[in-house]
Write a protein that holds these residues in place. Structure first.
Motif, short mmCIF file in Angstrom:
data_model
loop_
_atom_site.label_atom_id
_atom_site.label_comp_id
_atom_site.label_asym_id
_atom_site.label_seq_id
_atom_site.Cartn_x
_atom_site.Cartn_y
_atom_site.Cartn_z
N GLY A 16 48.91 40.34 33.02
CA GLY A 16 48.68 38.89 33.13
C GLY A 16 47.85 38.29 32.01
N LYS A 17 47.71 39.01 30.91
CA LYS A 17 46.89 38.49 29.80
C LYS A 17 47.44 37.18 29.25
CE LYS A 17 47.43 42.08 27.24
NZ LYS A 17 48.37 42.65 28.21
N ASP A 179 47.15 42.56 42.97
CA ASP A 179 47.47 41.64 44.07
C ASP A 179 46.68 40.33 44.08
OD1 ASP A 179 49.35 43.33 45.10
OD2 ASP A 179 47.93 44.35 46.43
N LYS A 180 45.98 40.00 43.03
CA LYS A 180 45.19 38.77 43.06
C LYS A 180 46.04 37.60 42.61
CE LYS A 180 40.56 40.55 42.34
NZ LYS A 180 39.68 40.96 41.25
N PRO A 181 45.91 36.46 43.33
CA PRO A 181 46.62 35.28 42.87
C PRO A 181 46.11 34.86 41.48
CG PRO A 181 45.61 34.91 45.03
CD PRO A 181 45.13 36.23 44.54
N ILE A 182 46.97 34.23 40.72
CA ILE A 182 46.63 33.82 39.36
C ILE A 182 45.33 33.00 39.34
CG2 ILE A 182 47.39 32.31 37.46
CD1 ILE A 182 50.27 33.32 38.04
N ALA A 186 41.80 33.59 37.34
CA ALA A 186 41.31 32.53 36.45
C ALA A 186 39.87 32.15 36.78
CB ALA A 186 42.22 31.31 36.52
N GLU A 187 39.55 32.13 38.06
CA GLU A 187 38.19 31.80 38.49
C GLU A 187 37.20 32.88 38.04
OE1 GLU A 187 36.86 29.13 39.59
OE2 GLU A 187 34.89 30.10 39.84
N GLU A 188 37.61 34.15 38.18
CA GLU A 188 36.73 35.24 37.71
C GLU A 188 36.50 35.15 36.22
OE1 GLU A 188 37.38 39.37 38.94
OE2 GLU A 188 38.34 38.61 40.75
#
Ligand code: NYM
Ligand code: MG
Length: 214
Positions: A16-17, A179-182, A186-188
């Motif tokens: 997801g980079k 499994d994390k939503p996009i 982005a928040e992290e």
């Protein structure tokens, strides 16, 4: 002089980079912070076109391919430095560590691999995207047809990235993406980079160097 931070995203294929680097640049611009995205390989340049041909089926020996990827970073160096000095947050999608990890996974020596990249602008922040559960990589790994996009090879690359993670002595920011939503990823990312992007960096850009642990 305050400059913009150089923020590097590294990780295996399909983590997801590209999604996250693009969304970070958009998010920064929305709050009025200048930001510019650099992607490596940059397939737009003359060397980038040779790299693209190699990745999509062309043949080169491993050393030559490695040096092409490195030269592709050097040809973007002035633009990258200028962007940071103009105050932009410089967001990079793959860089030196990808260069070494993929070539070392093919059997080239790490020290040899890093040498042509020594002196490139050093990232101020490194974010490493990885799967906690290795099986996830395989599940998600609906890889494309490009060279390197094979489960067995990705395991070797992961091992190479993890050597760097360990050698960074905690300075790399690891973000698990299983499994994390996009939006959650982005928040992290924002938690890691938001305030640095607002404040900027006082120190000059450092030339890249690395200490290997034997
Ligand atoms: N890659 C990328 C390398 O082998 N060496 C490098 O120096 C860089 C920057 O290119 N599988 C490999 C990793 C990827 C491939 O990158 C294409 P992307 O981010 O999928 O376009
Ligand atoms: Mg890819």
């Amino acid at each position: 002089m305050t400059r913009g931070p150089i923020i590097l995203f590294e990780g295996l294929d399909r983590t997801g980079k590209s999604t996250q680097t693009e969304s970070l640049v958009d998010a920064l611009r929305r709050v009025g912070i200048g930001a510019e995205l650099f992607r490596f390989p940059n397939r737009e340049t003359g060397l980038g076109k040779m790299i693209n041909a190699y990745l999509t089926g062309g043949s080169l020996n491993d050393e030559t391919a490695h040096l092409l990827f490195s030269a592709n970073r050097w040809e973007c160096k002035d633009a990258l430095v200028a962007s940071s000095e103009a105050g932009n947050a410089v967001v990079i999608d793959r860089y030196i560590f990808s260069g070494v990890a993929y070539s070392a996974a093919k059997g080239l020596e790490r020290e040899w691999c890093v040498s042509p990249d020594l002196g490139l602008p050093s990232p101020d922040i490194v974010i490493f995207f990885k799967f906690k559960d290795t099986a996830k990589a395989t599940e998600r790994g609906q890889y494309g047809e490009e060279r390197y996009e094979k489960v067995e090879f990705q395991k070797l690359v992961r091992h190479e990235f993890e050597k760097f993670e360990e050698e960074s002595s905690g300075s790399w920011n690891v973000v698990y993406v299983d499994d994390k939503p996009i939006a959650e990823v982005a928040e992290e990312v924002w938690q890691i980079v938001g305030s640095v992007c607002e404040k900027g960096i006082e120190d000059e850009i450092r030339p890249f160097q690395w200490e290997f642990k034997k």
